[in-house]
Design a protein around this motif. Structure first.
Motif, PDB file in Angstrom:
ATOM      1  N   GLY A 159     -17.502   1.686 -14.668  1.00  0.00           N
ATOM      2  CA  GLY A 159     -16.085   1.964 -14.412  1.00  0.00           C
ATOM      3  C   GLY A 159     -15.388   0.795 -13.738  1.00  0.00           C
ATOM      4  N   MET A 160     -16.038   0.207 -12.760  1.00  0.00           N
ATOM      5  CA  MET A 160     -15.428  -0.929 -12.065  1.00  0.00           C
ATOM      6  C   MET A 160     -15.329  -2.162 -12.952  1.00  0.00           C
ATOM      7  SD  MET A 160     -16.669  -0.722  -8.087  1.00  0.00           S
ATOM      8  CE  MET A 160     -18.385  -0.297  -8.308  1.00  0.00           C
ATOM      9  N   PHE A 163     -12.469  -0.684 -16.193  1.00  0.00           N
ATOM     10  CA  PHE A 163     -11.102  -0.252 -15.882  1.00  0.00           C
ATOM     11  C   PHE A 163     -10.100  -1.399 -15.732  1.00  0.00           C
ATOM     12  CE2 PHE A 163      -7.882   0.905 -12.651  1.00  0.00           C
ATOM     13  CZ  PHE A 163      -7.134   1.752 -13.434  1.00  0.00           C
ATOM     14  N   PRO A 164     -10.437  -2.465 -14.988  1.00  0.00           N
ATOM     15  CA  PRO A 164      -9.441  -3.544 -14.855  1.00  0.00           C
ATOM     16  C   PRO A 164      -9.120  -4.254 -16.159  1.00  0.00           C
ATOM     17  CG  PRO A 164     -11.527  -4.140 -13.837  1.00  0.00           C
ATOM     18  CD  PRO A 164     -11.632  -2.693 -14.163  1.00  0.00           C
ATOM     19  N   LEU A 175       0.251  -4.438  -9.415  1.00  0.00           N
ATOM     20  CA  LEU A 175      -0.400  -5.131  -8.294  1.00  0.00           C
ATOM     21  C   LEU A 175      -0.180  -6.641  -8.280  1.00  0.00           C
ATOM     22  CD1 LEU A 175      -3.918  -3.430  -7.893  1.00  0.00           C
ATOM     23  CD2 LEU A 175      -1.836  -3.011  -6.581  1.00  0.00           C
ATOM     24  N   PHE A 176       0.167  -7.233  -9.422  1.00  0.00           N
ATOM     25  CA  PHE A 176       0.224  -8.695  -9.494  1.00  0.00           C
ATOM     26  C   PHE A 176       1.556  -9.221 -10.003  1.00  0.00           C
ATOM     27  CE2 PHE A 176      -4.213  -7.606  -9.396  1.00  0.00           C
ATOM     28  CZ  PHE A 176      -4.791  -8.603  -8.648  1.00  0.00           C
ATOM     29  N   PHE A 186      -8.311 -12.929 -10.726  1.00  0.00           N
ATOM     30  CA  PHE A 186      -8.792 -11.664 -10.170  1.00  0.00           C
ATOM     31  C   PHE A 186     -10.004 -11.147 -10.944  1.00  0.00           C
ATOM     32  CE2 PHE A 186      -8.401  -6.925 -10.322  1.00  0.00           C
ATOM     33  CZ  PHE A 186      -8.688  -6.649  -8.993  1.00  0.00           C
ATOM     34  N   ARG A 190     -14.086 -10.892  -9.817  1.00  0.00           N
ATOM     35  CA  ARG A 190     -14.791  -9.608  -9.806  1.00  0.00           C
ATOM     36  C   ARG A 190     -16.241  -9.727 -10.257  1.00  0.00           C
ATOM     37  NH1 ARG A 190     -12.249  -4.998  -8.853  1.00  0.00           N
ATOM     38  NH2 ARG A 190     -13.609  -3.669 -10.091  1.00  0.00           N
ATOM     39  N   PHE A 197     -19.900  -5.481  -3.742  1.00  0.00           N
ATOM     40  CA  PHE A 197     -19.441  -4.151  -3.345  1.00  0.00           C
ATOM     41  C   PHE A 197     -20.542  -3.108  -3.541  1.00  0.00           C
ATOM     42  CE2 PHE A 197     -17.068  -0.184  -3.928  1.00  0.00           C
ATOM     43  CZ  PHE A 197     -16.178  -0.235  -2.869  1.00  0.00           C
ATOM     44  N   SER A 201     -23.180  -1.185  -0.739  1.00  0.00           N
ATOM     45  CA  SER A 201     -23.193   0.273  -0.642  1.00  0.00           C
ATOM     46  C   SER A 201     -24.599   0.848  -0.691  1.00  0.00           C
ATOM     47  CB  SER A 201     -22.363   0.871  -1.778  1.00  0.00           C
ATOM     48  OG  SER A 201     -22.323   2.284  -1.676  1.00  0.00           O
TER      49      SER A 201
ATOM     50  N   LYS B 133      -2.116  -1.681   0.525  1.00  0.00           N
ATOM     51  CA  LYS B 133      -2.653  -3.004   0.860  1.00  0.00           C
ATOM     52  C   LYS B 133      -2.578  -3.266   2.366  1.00  0.00           C
ATOM     53  CE  LYS B 133      -1.287  -5.202  -3.545  1.00  0.00           C
ATOM     54  NZ  LYS B 133      -0.596  -6.371  -4.156  1.00  0.00           N
ATOM     55  N   ASN B 151      -6.802  -5.673  -3.144  1.00  0.00           N
ATOM     56  CA  ASN B 151      -6.670  -5.394  -4.578  1.00  0.00           C
ATOM     57  C   ASN B 151      -8.015  -5.003  -5.193  1.00  0.00           C
ATOM     58  OD1 ASN B 151      -3.907  -5.844  -4.837  1.00  0.00           O
ATOM     59  ND2 ASN B 151      -4.163  -8.049  -5.130  1.00  0.00           N
ATOM     60  N   GLN B 152      -9.061  -5.682  -4.770  1.00  0.00           N
ATOM     61  CA  GLN B 152     -10.393  -5.347  -5.300  1.00  0.00           C
ATOM     62  C   GLN B 152     -10.775  -3.923  -4.909  1.00  0.00           C
ATOM     63  OE1 GLN B 152     -12.059  -7.288  -7.309  1.00  0.00           O
ATOM     64  NE2 GLN B 152     -11.384  -9.393  -6.932  1.00  0.00           N
ATOM     65  N   LEU B 153     -10.520  -3.578  -3.678  1.00  0.00           N
ATOM     66  CA  LEU B 153     -10.880  -2.228  -3.222  1.00  0.00           C
ATOM     67  C   LEU B 153     -10.080  -1.162  -3.960  1.00  0.00           C
ATOM     68  CD1 LEU B 153     -12.405  -0.308  -1.408  1.00  0.00           C
ATOM     69  CD2 LEU B 153     -10.768  -0.789   0.428  1.00  0.00           C
ATOM     70  N   ILE B 154      -8.804  -1.424  -4.169  1.00  0.00           N
ATOM     71  CA  ILE B 154      -7.954  -0.450  -4.870  1.00  0.00           C
ATOM     72  C   ILE B 154      -8.429  -0.247  -6.304  1.00  0.00           C
ATOM     73  CG2 ILE B 154      -5.639  -0.092  -5.820  1.00  0.00           C
ATOM     74  CD1 ILE B 154      -4.533  -1.457  -3.266  1.00  0.00           C
ATOM     75  N   ILE B 155      -8.698  -1.341  -7.016  1.00  0.00           N
ATOM     76  CA  ILE B 155      -9.140  -1.226  -8.416  1.00  0.00           C
ATOM     77  C   ILE B 155     -10.530  -0.594  -8.503  1.00  0.00           C
ATOM     78  CG2 ILE B 155      -9.725  -2.538 -10.489  1.00  0.00           C
ATOM     79  CD1 ILE B 155      -6.727  -2.167  -9.826  1.00  0.00           C
ATOM     80  N   ASN B 156     -11.402  -0.947  -7.577  1.00  0.00           N
ATOM     81  CA  ASN B 156     -12.708  -0.286  -7.551  1.00  0.00           C
ATOM     82  C   ASN B 156     -12.548   1.224  -7.437  1.00  0.00           C
ATOM     83  OD1 ASN B 156     -13.925  -2.769  -7.632  1.00  0.00           O
ATOM     84  ND2 ASN B 156     -14.540  -2.802  -5.483  1.00  0.00           N
ATOM     85  N   ILE B 158      -9.844   3.290  -7.983  1.00  0.00           N
ATOM     86  CA  ILE B 158      -9.200   3.975  -9.112  1.00  0.00           C
ATOM     87  C   ILE B 158     -10.074   3.911 -10.356  1.00  0.00           C
ATOM     88  CG2 ILE B 158      -7.150   4.000 -10.586  1.00  0.00           C
ATOM     89  CD1 ILE B 158      -5.530   3.018  -8.256  1.00  0.00           C
ATOM     90  N   GLY B 159     -10.729   2.796 -10.572  1.00  0.00           N
ATOM     91  CA  GLY B 159     -11.622   2.675 -11.716  1.00  0.00           C
ATOM     92  C   GLY B 159     -12.723   3.723 -11.697  1.00  0.00           C
ATOM     93  N   ILE B 198     -18.043   4.317  -1.561  1.00  0.00           N
ATOM     94  CA  ILE B 198     -17.100   3.314  -1.061  1.00  0.00           C
ATOM     95  C   ILE B 198     -17.265   3.084   0.435  1.00  0.00           C
ATOM     96  CG2 ILE B 198     -14.641   2.864  -0.639  1.00  0.00           C
ATOM     97  CD1 ILE B 198     -14.072   4.345  -3.283  1.00  0.00           C
ATOM     98  N   ILE B 202     -18.045  -0.453   2.646  1.00  0.00           N
ATOM     99  CA  ILE B 202     -17.088  -1.201   3.483  1.00  0.00           C
ATOM    100  C   ILE B 202     -17.274  -0.971   4.983  1.00  0.00           C
ATOM    101  CG2 ILE B 202     -15.335  -1.209   1.676  1.00  0.00           C
ATOM    102  CD1 ILE B 202     -13.910   1.057   3.092  1.00  0.00           C
TER     103      ILE B 202
END
Lengths: 204, 204
Positions: A159-160, A163-164, A175-176, A186, A190, A197, A201, B133, B151-156, B158-159, B198, B202
């Motif tokens: 998913g990570m 999705f982007p 976002l950009f 970006f 990743r 990330f 975890s 953000k 941005n990375q955390l947000i996309i992670n 939602i993805g 998550i 973090i």
DNA sequence: GTCTATAAATTGATAGAC
DNA sequence: GTCTATCAATTTATAGAC
């Protein structure tokens, strides 16, 4: 033989053009005329080689799926250190989808529509996530990573990565500020950020 | 007045039917006849109320986007504990997309196609990720979480919420032997699993 | 093998009766 | 407001000449 060479050449040109159009516009949005134009040949030749739009689409779908799904599990080397394996997999995977951004969304869309038709294609594709699940479970049993449902970890990872790419037009605007170069950076970053990330975890 | 009541009733029936068909099949795959059948009215009435297919589609898109995107940031409460905020957001968000599984893919697809047309809709939707953000950056500065690009955390995040919903038909076959009940359980458990994943990554 | 011409079916949209 | 009838354009597919 010239005849055979021409035949394969034309057939190949048609398939290449069909890939471009179908992958970008999907089955419903694709016109046979556009494929013919892109291939530089007459529309009738599409039917001469592929009988119908449906059969031409099926050829493109088969290609897309074979190109994409097996590679999900191809970067897998069983003897590798697990964290190195994760880093390598994610880097390769993000690279593939970034260079073929239409394929994931194309597959997801068409499977959503004709679920019964392509379920067989999936089942016969030789995709076997069991090696992944087993490896994750082994790492858990050996106390190398925290306990987690392997399916959850797999979906989190993919998913990570995906999705982007499939959500790019939307995310890039929100976002950009629609800055393409920034978004490319970006995505590139990743390749390591997502791995960090995940490892953060699950490591103990 | 009866006339007005009928008008709004029919107009509403049309829009409801249009939502169903457009959301599932997209613009290209939708037939006006199917919408009329589903609304239980004559095809001509679609044009009487909405002039063209394009305008009817635009109404559906506007609805879908307003229904979906703002809710991305609606579960946000600024005074909450950050980890509680993450848990709450993910639980609400997975719940919404699970109950409206067609909307995310619909939006992604249509934006991919007519990028210029709907870029304005996005910009005028009032979506502002800056609060997110800023909050993430604040937590980093206060030493509550590890350093990470917001941005990375947000996309992670939602993805991981969206992918298992839009990719469901594919994932359900590959990982769950097409067992619907198992997949429903899987999605439900993700409401806490994703948040745990998550936060584990973090937290310091 | 490749092209032109055209069939056959679909579909968005409009005109006009009620 | 709602329906029937129909137009006009599009699109997949085929027939037949070369």
């Amino acid at each position: 033989m010239k005849m055979t060479a021409d035949k394969e050449n034309t057939e190949e040109k048609i398939l290449e053009a069909a890939k471009e159009v179908f992958l970008e516009k999907g089955n419903d949005g694709t016109r046979m005329q556009e494929i013919a134009d892109k291939a530089g040949i007459n529309k009738s030749l599409l039917h001469y080689y592929y009988r119908s739009k449906e059969k031409l689409f099926a050829a493109v779908f088969k290609y897309a799926f074979s190109q994409f799904a097996p590679r999900i599990f191809s970067a897998f080397k069983d003897d590798e250190d697990f964290f190195a394996l994760i880093r390598n997999f994610i880097s390769v995977y993000i690279d593939i989808v970034s260079k073929n951004p239409f394929i994931p969304l194309f597959i997801i869309n068409e499977i959503n529509k004709k679920n019964t038709v392509f379920t067989n294609v999936i089942k016969m594709s030789g995709i076997n996530p069991q090696v992944f699940k087993d490896r994750i479970q082994k790492e858990i049993n050996n106390g190398k990573i925290k306990s987690i449902d392997p399916n959850q970890l797999i979906i989190n990872t993919i998913g990570m990565c995906i999705f982007p790419v499939i959500g790019r037009p939307l995310i890039q605007v929100i976002l950009f500020e629609d800055n393409k170069a920034e978004y490319d950076k970006f995505l590139e970053s990743r390749k390591t950020e997502v791995a960090d990330f995940i490892i953060n975890s699950i490591k103990i």
